[in-house]
Design a protein around this motif. Structure first.
Motif, PDB file in Angstrom:
ATOM      1  N   ASP A  11      76.949  78.164  -3.700  1.00  0.00           N
ATOM      2  CA  ASP A  11      76.467  76.854  -4.156  1.00  0.00           C
ATOM      3  C   ASP A  11      74.984  76.889  -4.486  1.00  0.00           C
ATOM      4  OD1 ASP A  11      76.614  73.960  -4.605  1.00  0.00           O
ATOM      5  OD2 ASP A  11      75.449  73.818  -2.760  1.00  0.00           O
ATOM      6  N   GLN A  24      73.441  75.977  -8.238  1.00  0.00           N
ATOM      7  CA  GLN A  24      72.527  74.851  -8.439  1.00  0.00           C
ATOM      8  C   GLN A  24      71.432  75.171  -9.442  1.00  0.00           C
ATOM      9  OE1 GLN A  24      70.914  73.187  -4.796  1.00  0.00           O
ATOM     10  NE2 GLN A  24      72.919  73.249  -3.782  1.00  0.00           N
ATOM     11  N   GLY A  51      74.834  70.406 -13.937  1.00  0.00           N
ATOM     12  CA  GLY A  51      75.638  70.348 -12.720  1.00  0.00           C
ATOM     13  C   GLY A  51      77.128  70.253 -12.954  1.00  0.00           C
ATOM     14  N   GLN A  61      86.457  75.812  -3.195  1.00  0.00           N
ATOM     15  CA  GLN A  61      85.799  74.751  -2.430  1.00  0.00           C
ATOM     16  C   GLN A  61      84.336  74.609  -2.822  1.00  0.00           C
ATOM     17  OE1 GLN A  61      86.390  75.878   1.649  1.00  0.00           O
ATOM     18  NE2 GLN A  61      88.488  75.109   1.751  1.00  0.00           N
ATOM     19  N   LYS A  62      83.673  75.737  -3.099  1.00  0.00           N
ATOM     20  CA  LYS A  62      82.264  75.709  -3.481  1.00  0.00           C
ATOM     21  C   LYS A  62      82.061  75.195  -4.907  1.00  0.00           C
ATOM     22  CE  LYS A  62      81.032  77.512   0.452  1.00  0.00           C
ATOM     23  NZ  LYS A  62      80.360  76.685   1.488  1.00  0.00           N
ATOM     24  N   TYR A  87      84.238  73.221  -6.539  1.00  0.00           N
ATOM     25  CA  TYR A  87      84.894  71.913  -6.671  1.00  0.00           C
ATOM     26  C   TYR A  87      83.941  70.764  -7.032  1.00  0.00           C
ATOM     27  CZ  TYR A  87      87.250  67.665  -4.870  1.00  0.00           C
ATOM     28  OH  TYR A  87      87.768  66.402  -4.696  1.00  0.00           O
ATOM     29  N   PRO A  88      82.778  70.619  -6.372  1.00  0.00           N
ATOM     30  CA  PRO A  88      81.891  69.508  -6.739  1.00  0.00           C
ATOM     31  C   PRO A  88      81.407  69.553  -8.184  1.00  0.00           C
ATOM     32  CG  PRO A  88      81.276  70.424  -4.603  1.00  0.00           C
ATOM     33  CD  PRO A  88      82.258  71.378  -5.218  1.00  0.00           C
ATOM     34  N   TYR A  89      81.284  70.756  -8.735  1.00  0.00           N
ATOM     35  CA  TYR A  89      80.840  70.896 -10.128  1.00  0.00           C
ATOM     36  C   TYR A  89      81.979  70.555 -11.092  1.00  0.00           C
ATOM     37  CZ  TYR A  89      76.998  73.423  -7.921  1.00  0.00           C
ATOM     38  OH  TYR A  89      75.924  73.761  -7.134  1.00  0.00           O
ATOM     39  N   GLN A 130      84.330  68.401 -10.389  1.00  0.00           N
ATOM     40  CA  GLN A 130      84.544  66.954 -10.280  1.00  0.00           C
ATOM     41  C   GLN A 130      83.756  66.181 -11.340  1.00  0.00           C
ATOM     42  OE1 GLN A 130      83.602  66.368  -5.992  1.00  0.00           O
ATOM     43  NE2 GLN A 130      85.492  65.183  -5.929  1.00  0.00           N
ATOM     44  N   LYS A 131      82.609  66.709 -11.723  1.00  0.00           N
ATOM     45  CA  LYS A 131      81.747  66.022 -12.687  1.00  0.00           C
ATOM     46  C   LYS A 131      82.199  66.218 -14.137  1.00  0.00           C
ATOM     47  CE  LYS A 131      77.777  66.661  -9.615  1.00  0.00           C
ATOM     48  NZ  LYS A 131      76.439  67.317  -9.474  1.00  0.00           N
ATOM     49  N   LYS A 140      88.152  69.478 -15.884  1.00  0.00           N
ATOM     50  CA  LYS A 140      88.712  69.723 -14.539  1.00  0.00           C
ATOM     51  C   LYS A 140      89.910  70.681 -14.554  1.00  0.00           C
ATOM     52  CE  LYS A 140      87.464  65.276 -12.394  1.00  0.00           C
ATOM     53  NZ  LYS A 140      86.903  64.545 -13.554  1.00  0.00           N
ATOM     54  N   GLU A 181      92.766  62.938  -9.142  1.00  0.00           N
ATOM     55  CA  GLU A 181      91.409  63.055  -9.677  1.00  0.00           C
ATOM     56  C   GLU A 181      91.403  63.596 -11.107  1.00  0.00           C
ATOM     57  OE1 GLU A 181      88.533  65.005  -7.208  1.00  0.00           O
ATOM     58  OE2 GLU A 181      89.499  64.351  -5.359  1.00  0.00           O
TER      59      GLU A 181
END
Length: 256
Positions: free
Chosen positions: A75, A79, A85, A128-129, A131-133, A135-136, A140, A184
């Motif tokens: 992560d 960044q 992002g 998992q690492k 995933y947040p990127y 989501q944006k 997807k 999602e």
């Protein structure tokens, strides 16, 4: 979104299928590719050339699937390089075959655990690492390169049992993730890349001298450019209805 104007994250890109993914995607300068290798000090000449020719839209980072600390550091690395992002497409390609005959009667504990760690567990921990990127993104898409060796429904007798089990476990996680994240808007699938001429295929055939399985390999093997070209068509056209399924590289559905 097609394979253009997209941000891709691809593991295991030093050679074989992963390298060819980078090669084909980076040919479109509107794509941005984040490529991982096990060891930055051992980047292949082919990947190094691609990096030198595409300094703006290809970034190479180190990621060791057998190291939890390496996964935990992912992560922080992302960044600093992910545009806005956002990652649109996650392609988990990295994996190992193992160095044993892989029959259930002869596989030792350490080899078995290594296969599960790299082929089954690490792909989910890496997701998992990322995933947040994802989501944006409006796209997807998460692609896990699996193998028909992990298919129970189309089981083929061959000395690849522990490798097959590790891929069967991966397939279960893919199915579970697709259901967890369906609301999602995620599209998550396993893909069998075909019998592709790579170092891994050589490792497989080195353990098999003859028989129906060897005949099967000889009659169906394809090159990396054919495999990846077809896989990208599957990825580009992936819909929500297709999420949670196991696909062959040519777009036909495979059996779990």
């Amino acid at each position: 979104m097609s394979s253009s104007n997209s941000v891709y994250f691809i593991t295991g890109t030093n050679s074989g299928i992963g390298l060819e993914y980078v090669n084909q995607l980076i040919s479109n300068p509107s794509n941005f590719v984040i490529a991982t290798v096990r060891d930055l000090s051992k980047i292949s000449n082919d990947l190094q050339k691609l990096s030198e020719s595409n300094p703006k839209n290809l970034k190479i980072i180190e990621l060791e699937l057998e190291s939890q600390s390496s996964i935990d550091e992912l992560d922080e690395k992302l960044q600093t390089i992910v545009p806005n992002g956002v990652i649109d497409v996650f392609i988990q390609n990295a994996g190992i075959y193992g160095n044993q005959s892989s029959t259930l009667t002869h596989t030792d504990r350490s080899s078995w655990l290594q296969l599960y760690q790299v082929n089954s567990l690490a792909p989910v921990l890496i997701f998992q690492k990322v995933y947040p990127y994802l989501q944006k993104s409006e796209v997807k898409k998460a692609i896990f390169i699996s193998s028909l060796a992990g298919s129970i429904g189309s089981y083929f007798p061959a000395p690849i049992a522990s490798y097959g089990q590790s891929k069967a476990a991966l397939n279960y996680s893919v199915k579970a993730l697709s259901e967890e994240l369906r609301s999602e808007g995620f599209k998550i699938v396993s893909i069998h890349p075909g019998v592709v001429v790579t170092k891994m295929l050589k490792a497989t055939t080195d353990t098999i001298s003859s028989g129906d399985f060897q005949d099967f390999i000889d009659s169906t093997k394809i090159t990396t450019d054919v495999s990846v070209g077809q896989q990208l068509k599957v990825i580009d056209n992936l819909t929500g209805e297709q999420s949670g399924k196991f696909w062959n590289y040519d777009g036909t559905e495979a059996q779990w």
